[in-house]
Design a protein around this motif. Structure first.
Motif, PDB file in Angstrom:
ATOM      1  N   ASP A   3       0.848  -1.192   0.000  1.00  0.00           N
ATOM      2  CA  ASP A   3       0.000   0.000   0.000  1.00  0.00           C
ATOM      3  C   ASP A   3       0.881   1.238   0.000  1.00  0.00           C
ATOM      4  O   ASP A   3       1.970   1.251   0.566  1.00  0.00           O
ATOM      5  N   LYS A   5       0.516   5.200   1.041  1.00  0.00           N
ATOM      6  CA  LYS A   5      -0.360   6.150   1.721  1.00  0.00           C
ATOM      7  C   LYS A   5       0.238   7.543   1.576  1.00  0.00           C
ATOM      8  O   LYS A   5       1.442   7.733   1.773  1.00  0.00           O
ATOM      9  N   SER A  28     -13.012   3.860  -9.296  1.00  0.00           N
ATOM     10  CA  SER A  28     -12.605   4.447  -8.023  1.00  0.00           C
ATOM     11  C   SER A  28     -11.435   5.401  -8.218  1.00  0.00           C
ATOM     12  O   SER A  28     -10.726   5.324  -9.224  1.00  0.00           O
ATOM     13  N   ARG A  29     -11.263   6.264  -7.236  1.00  0.00           N
ATOM     14  CA  ARG A  29     -10.121   7.173  -7.236  1.00  0.00           C
ATOM     15  C   ARG A  29      -8.827   6.379  -7.144  1.00  0.00           C
ATOM     16  O   ARG A  29      -7.832   6.693  -7.799  1.00  0.00           O
ATOM     17  N   ASP A  30      -8.837   5.318  -6.352  1.00  0.00           N
ATOM     18  CA  ASP A  30      -7.637   4.484  -6.202  1.00  0.00           C
ATOM     19  C   ASP A  30      -7.201   3.869  -7.534  1.00  0.00           C
ATOM     20  O   ASP A  30      -6.009   3.851  -7.859  1.00  0.00           O
ATOM     21  N   ARG A  34      -3.661   4.586  -9.271  1.00  0.00           N
ATOM     22  CA  ARG A  34      -2.742   3.489  -9.617  1.00  0.00           C
ATOM     23  C   ARG A  34      -2.265   3.623 -11.060  1.00  0.00           C
ATOM     24  O   ARG A  34      -1.073   3.526 -11.352  1.00  0.00           O
TER      25      ARG A  34
END
Length: 90
Positions: A3, A5, A28-30, A34
């Motif tokens: 991960d 952060k 998603s924003r993730d 990515r």
């Protein structure tokens, strides 16, 4: 997969990233982040075409110079001519 952060991102930035991700069709924003991080890494490590051309040109020049030197050495009969690089007139 590790991960990553990121601390201290303002709420405006976080919300804007979510809006951008949605407009670009991400779930998603993730997922959006990515893909963007992967693009950053790929662009960073992309070969520098100009540098590659310079290195190739210099390498070819060194080979040409080495070939000329070897021809001269063979011409003065300092070594045998196993590859018949220059015509023997004898």
């Amino acid at each position: 997969m590790p991960d990553v952060k990121i601390n201290n991102v303002s709420s405006d930035v976080a919300e804007s990233l979510a809006v951008i991700a949605k407009k670009k069709g991400y779930k998603s924003r993730d997922a959006f982040l990515r893909d963007e991080l992967e693009k950053i890494v790929r662009d960073y490590w992309k070969p520098d075409d100009d540098l590659q051309q310079i290195l190739l040109t210099r390498t070819i020049r060194v080979i040409e110079l080495n070939t000329e030197v070897l021809k001269k050495v063979i011409e003065i009969k300092a070594v045998t001519n196993p590859f018949h690089m220059v015509d023997d007139d004898d």
